[in-house]
Design a protein around this motif. Structure first.
Motif, short mmCIF file in Angstrom:
data_model
loop_
_atom_site.label_atom_id
_atom_site.label_comp_id
_atom_site.label_asym_id
_atom_site.label_seq_id
_atom_site.Cartn_x
_atom_site.Cartn_y
_atom_site.Cartn_z
N THR A 111 0.88 -1.37 0.09
CA THR A 111 0.11 0.21 -0.15
C THR A 111 1.00 1.11 -0.29
N THR A 112 0.42 2.33 -0.47
CA THR A 112 0.94 3.73 -0.30
C THR A 112 0.56 4.51 0.84
N LYS A 113 1.79 5.13 1.34
CA LYS A 113 1.78 5.87 2.52
C LYS A 113 1.16 7.15 2.34
N ALA A 114 1.13 7.69 0.83
CA ALA A 114 0.73 9.06 0.67
C ALA A 114 0.64 9.04 -0.93
N ASN A 115 -0.12 10.19 -1.44
CA ASN A 115 -0.45 10.05 -2.88
C ASN A 115 1.04 9.91 -3.37
N LEU A 116 0.94 9.34 -4.57
CA LEU A 116 2.27 8.78 -5.03
C LEU A 116 2.35 9.05 -6.77
N ASN A 117 3.25 9.58 -7.32
CA ASN A 117 3.38 9.61 -8.68
C ASN A 117 4.10 8.47 -9.19
N ILE A 132 -1.20 8.00 -7.85
CA ILE A 132 -1.60 6.90 -6.94
C ILE A 132 -2.11 7.29 -5.61
N PRO A 133 -3.42 7.27 -5.07
CA PRO A 133 -3.74 7.77 -3.89
C PRO A 133 -3.31 7.05 -2.56
N LYS A 134 -3.27 7.93 -1.76
CA LYS A 134 -2.71 7.42 -0.41
C LYS A 134 -3.45 6.22 0.24
N GLY A 135 -3.01 5.20 0.56
CA GLY A 135 -3.67 3.94 1.03
C GLY A 135 -4.16 2.96 -0.16
N ALA A 136 -3.71 3.02 -1.55
CA ALA A 136 -4.10 2.36 -2.43
C ALA A 136 -3.30 1.22 -2.41
N LYS A 137 -3.78 -0.02 -2.90
CA LYS A 137 -3.13 -1.10 -3.16
C LYS A 137 -2.32 -1.30 -4.32
N THR A 169 10.24 4.20 -3.29
CA THR A 169 9.99 3.04 -2.08
C THR A 169 9.88 3.96 -0.85
N SER A 170 9.95 5.20 -0.84
CA SER A 170 9.82 5.91 0.44
C SER A 170 8.28 6.20 0.89
N TYR A 171 7.42 5.82 -0.14
CA TYR A 171 6.13 6.22 -0.04
C TYR A 171 5.28 4.87 -0.03
N LEU A 172 5.91 3.75 0.08
CA LEU A 172 5.41 2.12 0.10
C LEU A 172 5.46 1.79 1.31
N ASN A 173 4.49 1.06 1.90
CA ASN A 173 4.41 0.18 3.11
C ASN A 173 5.00 -1.01 2.46
N MET A 174 6.24 -1.41 2.69
CA MET A 174 6.72 -2.67 2.15
C MET A 174 6.69 -4.02 3.29
#
Length: 175
Positions: A111-117, A132-137, A169-174
Protein backbone atom coordinates in the motif's frame (compact mmCIF):
# COMPACT_ATOMS: atom_id res chain seq x y z
CA UNK A 1 12.99 -36.42 -6.54
CA UNK A 2 9.71 -34.90 -5.25
CA UNK A 3 10.73 -35.59 -1.67
CA UNK A 4 14.11 -33.97 -2.34
CA UNK A 5 12.44 -30.86 -3.81
CA UNK A 6 9.88 -30.75 -1.04
CA UNK A 7 12.65 -30.83 1.55
CA UNK A 8 15.02 -28.51 -0.30
CA UNK A 9 13.10 -25.49 -1.50
CA UNK A 10 10.98 -23.35 0.74
CA UNK A 11 9.48 -20.09 -0.40
CA UNK A 12 8.51 -17.24 1.87
CA UNK A 13 5.18 -15.53 1.39
CA UNK A 14 6.44 -12.12 2.48
CA UNK A 15 3.29 -10.38 3.58
CA UNK A 16 1.56 -13.28 5.32
CA UNK A 17 4.63 -14.70 7.06
CA UNK A 18 3.60 -18.26 6.16
CA UNK A 19 6.07 -20.68 4.64
CA UNK A 20 5.14 -22.80 1.64
CA UNK A 21 7.02 -25.62 0.02
CA UNK A 22 7.14 -25.91 -3.75
CA UNK A 23 4.19 -28.29 -3.95
CA UNK A 24 1.90 -25.94 -1.98
CA UNK A 25 1.85 -27.76 1.39
CA UNK A 26 1.92 -25.30 4.30
CA UNK A 27 4.60 -25.65 6.96
CA UNK A 28 5.13 -23.74 10.21
CA UNK A 29 7.44 -20.74 10.50
CA UNK A 30 11.13 -21.40 11.07
CA UNK A 31 14.09 -19.25 12.09
CA UNK A 32 15.63 -17.41 9.15
CA UNK A 33 18.63 -15.10 8.92
CA UNK A 34 18.31 -11.33 9.29
CA UNK A 35 19.39 -10.88 5.66
CA UNK A 36 16.29 -12.76 4.51
CA UNK A 37 14.02 -10.85 6.87
CA UNK A 38 15.37 -7.53 5.58
CA UNK A 39 14.35 -8.46 2.03
CA UNK A 40 10.59 -7.93 2.33
CA UNK A 41 9.67 -9.47 -1.00
CA UNK A 42 11.82 -12.26 -2.37
CA UNK A 43 9.56 -14.94 -3.83
CA UNK A 44 10.17 -15.98 -7.44
CA UNK A 45 8.52 -18.51 -9.73
CA UNK A 46 10.34 -20.81 -12.15
CA UNK A 47 9.41 -20.13 -15.81
CA UNK A 48 11.45 -22.91 -17.47
CA UNK A 49 10.17 -26.47 -17.85
CA UNK A 50 13.21 -27.62 -15.87
CA UNK A 51 15.66 -25.33 -14.05
CA UNK A 52 19.02 -26.69 -12.93
CA UNK A 53 20.08 -25.85 -9.39
CA UNK A 54 23.86 -25.56 -9.33
CA UNK A 55 26.64 -25.69 -6.74
CA UNK A 56 28.21 -22.45 -8.05
CA UNK A 57 26.94 -19.47 -10.08
CA UNK A 58 27.96 -20.72 -13.54
CA UNK A 59 26.75 -23.26 -16.11
CA UNK A 60 29.85 -25.44 -15.79
CA UNK A 61 29.26 -26.15 -12.08
CA UNK A 62 27.69 -29.35 -10.74
CA UNK A 63 23.88 -29.71 -10.96
CA UNK A 64 22.73 -30.52 -7.41
CA UNK A 65 18.97 -30.56 -8.05
CA UNK A 66 16.28 -29.37 -10.46
CA UNK A 67 13.12 -27.31 -10.22
CA UNK A 68 10.03 -27.46 -12.40
CA UNK A 69 7.88 -24.76 -13.98
CA UNK A 70 5.67 -22.93 -11.46
CA UNK A 71 7.83 -23.97 -8.45
CA UNK A 72 8.28 -21.02 -6.11
CA UNK A 73 11.58 -20.32 -4.40
CA UNK A 74 13.04 -17.79 -2.03
CA UNK A 75 16.01 -15.77 -3.22
CA UNK A 76 18.53 -15.30 -0.41
CA UNK A 77 20.56 -12.80 -2.43
CA UNK A 78 21.52 -11.99 -5.98
CA UNK A 79 25.06 -13.06 -6.83
CA UNK A 80 24.98 -10.88 -9.97
CA UNK A 81 22.41 -10.02 -12.64
CA UNK A 82 22.40 -13.59 -14.00
CA UNK A 83 22.61 -15.74 -10.85
CA UNK A 84 20.76 -15.88 -7.54
CA UNK A 85 21.61 -17.73 -4.35
CA UNK A 86 18.96 -19.98 -2.76
CA UNK A 87 18.81 -22.17 0.35
CA UNK A 88 18.97 -25.93 -0.12
CA UNK A 89 19.60 -29.16 1.77
CA UNK A 90 21.27 -30.78 -1.24
CA UNK A 91 24.68 -29.14 -0.70
CA UNK A 92 27.03 -29.34 2.27
CA UNK A 93 27.01 -25.57 2.89
CA UNK A 94 23.21 -25.25 2.44
CA UNK A 95 23.34 -22.90 -0.53
CA UNK A 96 22.97 -23.31 -4.27
CA UNK A 97 22.45 -21.11 -7.34
CA UNK A 98 19.89 -20.69 -10.10
CA UNK A 99 19.97 -18.69 -13.31
CA UNK A 100 17.72 -15.62 -12.95
CA UNK A 101 16.81 -15.73 -16.64
CA UNK A 102 14.30 -18.47 -15.77
CA UNK A 103 12.70 -16.75 -12.77
CA UNK A 104 9.77 -14.38 -12.56
CA UNK A 105 8.97 -12.19 -9.55
CA UNK A 106 5.78 -13.21 -7.81
CA UNK A 107 3.72 -10.01 -7.61
CA UNK A 108 2.96 -8.86 -4.11
CA UNK A 109 0.49 -6.24 -2.99
CA UNK A 110 1.73 -3.26 -0.97
CA UNK A 111 0.00 0.00 0.00
CA UNK A 112 0.95 3.62 -0.48
CA UNK A 113 1.78 5.90 2.48
CA UNK A 114 0.79 9.09 0.62
CA UNK A 115 -0.37 10.21 -2.80
CA UNK A 116 2.31 8.86 -5.10
CA UNK A 117 3.40 9.63 -8.65
CA UNK A 118 3.65 6.62 -10.97
CA UNK A 119 6.44 7.55 -13.39
CA UNK A 120 7.83 6.29 -16.70
CA UNK A 121 11.33 5.95 -15.17
CA UNK A 122 13.22 5.75 -11.86
CA UNK A 123 13.64 9.47 -11.13
CA UNK A 124 11.56 12.58 -10.53
CA UNK A 125 12.78 13.74 -13.95
CA UNK A 126 10.50 11.20 -15.69
CA UNK A 127 6.93 11.85 -16.83
CA UNK A 128 4.07 11.15 -14.38
CA UNK A 129 1.67 8.50 -15.73
CA UNK A 130 -0.87 8.89 -12.92
CA UNK A 131 -1.13 9.77 -9.24
CA UNK A 132 -1.79 6.80 -6.97
CA UNK A 133 -3.89 7.82 -3.94
CA UNK A 134 -2.76 7.35 -0.34
CA UNK A 135 -3.71 3.91 0.99
CA UNK A 136 -4.09 2.38 -2.50
CA UNK A 137 -2.99 -1.20 -3.11
CA UNK A 138 -0.36 -1.66 -5.82
CA UNK A 139 1.32 -4.78 -7.19
CA UNK A 140 5.01 -4.71 -6.31
CA UNK A 141 6.92 -6.23 -9.25
CA UNK A 142 10.52 -5.60 -8.22
CA UNK A 143 13.22 -3.04 -7.52
CA UNK A 144 14.94 -0.86 -10.09
CA UNK A 145 18.41 -2.05 -11.10
CA UNK A 146 21.47 0.14 -11.57
CA UNK A 147 23.69 -1.32 -14.26
CA UNK A 148 23.94 -5.09 -14.51
CA UNK A 149 24.41 -6.07 -10.87
CA UNK A 150 23.28 -3.30 -8.51
CA UNK A 151 19.76 -3.03 -7.13
CA UNK A 152 18.38 0.46 -6.39
CA UNK A 153 16.08 0.07 -3.38
CA UNK A 154 14.92 3.71 -3.72
CA UNK A 155 12.75 2.94 -6.77
CA UNK A 156 10.26 0.12 -7.23
CA UNK A 157 8.49 -1.15 -10.32
CA UNK A 158 4.77 -1.46 -9.64
CA UNK A 159 1.48 -2.02 -11.40
CA UNK A 160 -1.60 0.06 -10.60
CA UNK A 161 -4.93 0.03 -12.47
CA UNK A 162 -3.34 -1.67 -15.47
CA UNK A 163 -0.39 0.74 -15.69
CA UNK A 164 3.20 -0.27 -14.95
CA UNK A 165 5.77 2.25 -13.84
CA UNK A 166 8.21 3.42 -11.21
CA UNK A 167 7.53 4.80 -7.72
CA UNK A 168 9.70 5.98 -4.87
CA UNK A 169 9.88 3.27 -2.19
CA UNK A 170 9.84 6.00 0.49
CA UNK A 171 6.08 6.15 -0.03
CA UNK A 172 5.33 2.40 0.06
CA UNK A 173 4.45 0.27 3.08
CA UNK A 174 6.78 -2.64 2.33
CA UNK A 175 5.90 -4.73 5.39
Amino acid sequence: MKKKLLKAFVSTMALSGALLVSNGVTAGPTHVSAAVLNAPISVYEVTASVLNVRSAPNTSSKVVDTLRKKDQIEIVKFYNASWAQIKTTTTKNGIAYVNTKYLQKVPTTVTTKANLNLRTGPSTKYKVLTVIPKGAKVSFLGYQTEGKTQIDYKWAIVSYNGKKGFVSTSYLNMK
